[in-house]
Design a protein around this motif. Sequence first.
Motif, PDB file in Angstrom:
ATOM      1  N   PHE A   9       1.191  -0.674   0.334  1.00  0.00           N
ATOM      2  CA  PHE A   9       0.409  -0.370   0.208  1.00  0.00           C
ATOM      3  C   PHE A   9       1.565   1.314  -0.017  1.00  0.00           C
ATOM      4  CE2 PHE A   9      -3.334   2.684   0.809  1.00  0.00           C
ATOM      5  CZ  PHE A   9      -3.457   3.369   2.176  1.00  0.00           C
ATOM      6  N   ILE A  10       0.708   1.826  -0.802  1.00  0.00           N
ATOM      7  CA  ILE A  10       1.797   3.302  -1.196  1.00  0.00           C
ATOM      8  C   ILE A  10       0.751   4.761  -1.090  1.00  0.00           C
ATOM      9  CG2 ILE A  10       3.357   1.928  -2.181  1.00  0.00           C
ATOM     10  CD1 ILE A  10       1.825   3.967  -4.997  1.00  0.00           C
ATOM     11  N   GLY A  11       0.013   4.842  -0.782  1.00  0.00           N
ATOM     12  CA  GLY A  11      -0.735   5.989  -0.341  1.00  0.00           C
ATOM     13  C   GLY A  11      -0.677   5.828   1.378  1.00  0.00           C
ATOM     14  N   ASN A  12      -0.289   7.805   1.048  1.00  0.00           N
ATOM     15  CA  ASN A  12      -0.795   7.429   2.916  1.00  0.00           C
ATOM     16  C   ASN A  12       0.097   7.162   4.020  1.00  0.00           C
ATOM     17  OD1 ASN A  12      -2.309   8.507   5.495  1.00  0.00           O
ATOM     18  ND2 ASN A  12      -2.957   7.231   5.713  1.00  0.00           N
ATOM     19  N   ARG A  13       1.458   7.246   3.513  1.00  0.00           N
ATOM     20  CA  ARG A  13       2.473   6.966   4.483  1.00  0.00           C
ATOM     21  C   ARG A  13       2.991   7.854   5.383  1.00  0.00           C
ATOM     22  NH1 ARG A  13       6.530   2.792   1.368  1.00  0.00           N
ATOM     23  NH2 ARG A  13       4.922   1.511   0.678  1.00  0.00           N
ATOM     24  N   HIS A  16       5.619  10.825   4.730  1.00  0.00           N
ATOM     25  CA  HIS A  16       4.980  11.159   3.030  1.00  0.00           C
ATOM     26  C   HIS A  16       4.476  11.517   2.519  1.00  0.00           C
ATOM     27  CE1 HIS A  16       8.233   8.416   1.420  1.00  0.00           C
ATOM     28  NE2 HIS A  16       7.877   7.222   2.281  1.00  0.00           N
ATOM     29  N   LEU A  19       4.283  11.485  -2.457  1.00  0.00           N
ATOM     30  CA  LEU A  19       3.284  10.350  -3.779  1.00  0.00           C
ATOM     31  C   LEU A  19       1.543  12.097  -3.953  1.00  0.00           C
ATOM     32  CD1 LEU A  19       3.725   7.087  -2.942  1.00  0.00           C
ATOM     33  CD2 LEU A  19       4.288   8.149  -4.973  1.00  0.00           C
ATOM     34  N   LYS A  20       1.891  12.936  -3.727  1.00  0.00           N
ATOM     35  CA  LYS A  20       0.853  13.782  -3.515  1.00  0.00           C
ATOM     36  C   LYS A  20       0.416  13.783  -5.064  1.00  0.00           C
ATOM     37  CE  LYS A  20      -0.389  14.666   0.434  1.00  0.00           C
ATOM     38  NZ  LYS A  20       0.033  15.668   1.387  1.00  0.00           N
TER      39      LYS A  20
ATOM     40  N   GLN B  63      -6.059   4.148  -0.803  1.00  0.00           N
ATOM     41  CA  GLN B  63      -7.067   5.320  -0.142  1.00  0.00           C
ATOM     42  C   GLN B  63      -6.995   6.116  -1.409  1.00  0.00           C
ATOM     43  OE1 GLN B  63      -5.538   6.344   2.796  1.00  0.00           O
ATOM     44  NE2 GLN B  63      -6.203   8.488   2.826  1.00  0.00           N
ATOM     45  N   THR B  66      -4.897   9.468  -2.786  1.00  0.00           N
ATOM     46  CA  THR B  66      -3.590   9.647  -3.210  1.00  0.00           C
ATOM     47  C   THR B  66      -3.518   9.369  -4.747  1.00  0.00           C
ATOM     48  OG1 THR B  66      -3.857   6.726  -2.406  1.00  0.00           O
ATOM     49  CG2 THR B  66      -3.712   8.291  -0.372  1.00  0.00           C
ATOM     50  N   ASN B  67      -1.915   9.079  -4.770  1.00  0.00           N
ATOM     51  CA  ASN B  67      -1.576   9.107  -6.105  1.00  0.00           C
ATOM     52  C   ASN B  67      -2.148   7.766  -7.370  1.00  0.00           C
ATOM     53  OD1 ASN B  67       0.165   9.016  -8.654  1.00  0.00           O
ATOM     54  ND2 ASN B  67       1.428   9.950  -7.962  1.00  0.00           N
ATOM     55  N   GLU B 144       8.864   9.149  -6.357  1.00  0.00           N
ATOM     56  CA  GLU B 144       7.783   8.279  -6.943  1.00  0.00           C
ATOM     57  C   GLU B 144       7.939   7.315  -7.823  1.00  0.00           C
ATOM     58  OE1 GLU B 144       4.387  11.259  -8.098  1.00  0.00           O
ATOM     59  OE2 GLU B 144       5.672  11.363  -9.374  1.00  0.00           O
TER      60      GLU B 144
END
Lengths: 99, 202
Positions: A9-13, A16, A19-20, B63, B66-67, B144
Motif C-alpha cells: 500500500f503506497i498511499g498515506n505513509r 510521505h 505521492l501527492k 486509499q 492518494t496517487n 515516486e
Amino acid sequence: MMGVGKVPFIGNRKGHTALKRDRTTKYGEEVRPRADGMIDQQQNSAGQRPAEGLDEARLRQRAIGVKLRQMFDEVVNEPVPDEFLEILRRADGGQSGER
Amino acid sequence: MSAVDDVSGLTGPARDKVFQKELVTLIPHLRAFARTLTGDATQADDLAQDALIKAWDARLSFQLGTNMKAWTFMILRNQFYSDKRRSWRSTQLDQEAAERTLMAVDDPESPVALDELRQAMAVLPAEQREALILVGAGGFAYEEAAEICGCAVGTVKSRVSRARKAVQGILEAGAYDRDGRAAGEAMGHILGEAERLSASVR
C-alpha cells in the motif's frame, strides 16, 4: 485473488508527501524543449547556467528524452481498446450488482 | 486536503464508482507503461489488462485521494516481473533480447524494424529501463519512481543515469544501423527528429 495482497500500500505513509497527486515532475532532466524549437535549459538543482556552446552530450541526452516521451505519449494517445473497458464493465456488474 | 476527505469516507458502490472513474483515466498510461516496458504491443496489452484486473480487485486497499497512477504502475510493474520470472530468467542484462535485436538489425530483409530508441531500450537491463521510463517519460518524480520500484531514491537516480548513458552509447555505437547507414547515424536521426518534435511540443 491472484496475489494482489502482496502489492504494498503506497498511499498515506507517515511522513510521505512524495505521492501527492499534484506533485510536479520534471522528467528528471535538466532541460526541456521549448516551443520555438530551441532547447531550453532548466536546472533541477542550483546549477550553472549552461554555456552557449551546448555540451554535445547534453544535447543528445535531451534528444533522447524528447524521443522517449514521444514514444510513451504515442501509446497514451491511442484509443483504448474495448477489452479494457469491458473488463471494468464486467467487474462493475459483478461487484455492485446495481445500476 | 478537503478534496481527499470528500472521497475517503465513501464506501460500497459509491466508492467503487469513484475508484473506477479514476482507474479508467489511467488506462492509456498503463498501456504506455506496459508497451515501453515490454516493447511488444500484444504482450503489453495483456500485461496492462492483468494490471487493471488486479487494481480493481485490490481497490479496497487503495486509499482514495492518494496517487492512483503510481499505485497502478506499481501493480503493473510487479505483474511484469512475476510474469517474467515465470517465463524468463531475470538477468541484469537481457542477453536474449539483445541478441534477437542485433540479429533483426543485421538482417537487411528485416521489415520496418523498431526505431532505434526502441531497440536501444530493449537491450537495457529491465530495472534501468523501467527507471528511465518512469522518470523520463511517465512524469514521475524520483521519489515516486522509487516507491513504484520498491527501492531507494538514490538507486533510481543511478539507474536513470546509467540508462541514459547506455542508450546514448548504444545509439552512438551505431549497433543498430541498417541499410548501410553510417555508424552514429542513428543518433543523428534521433537528434533531427527531436528537433522537429520539440518545435511542436509545448
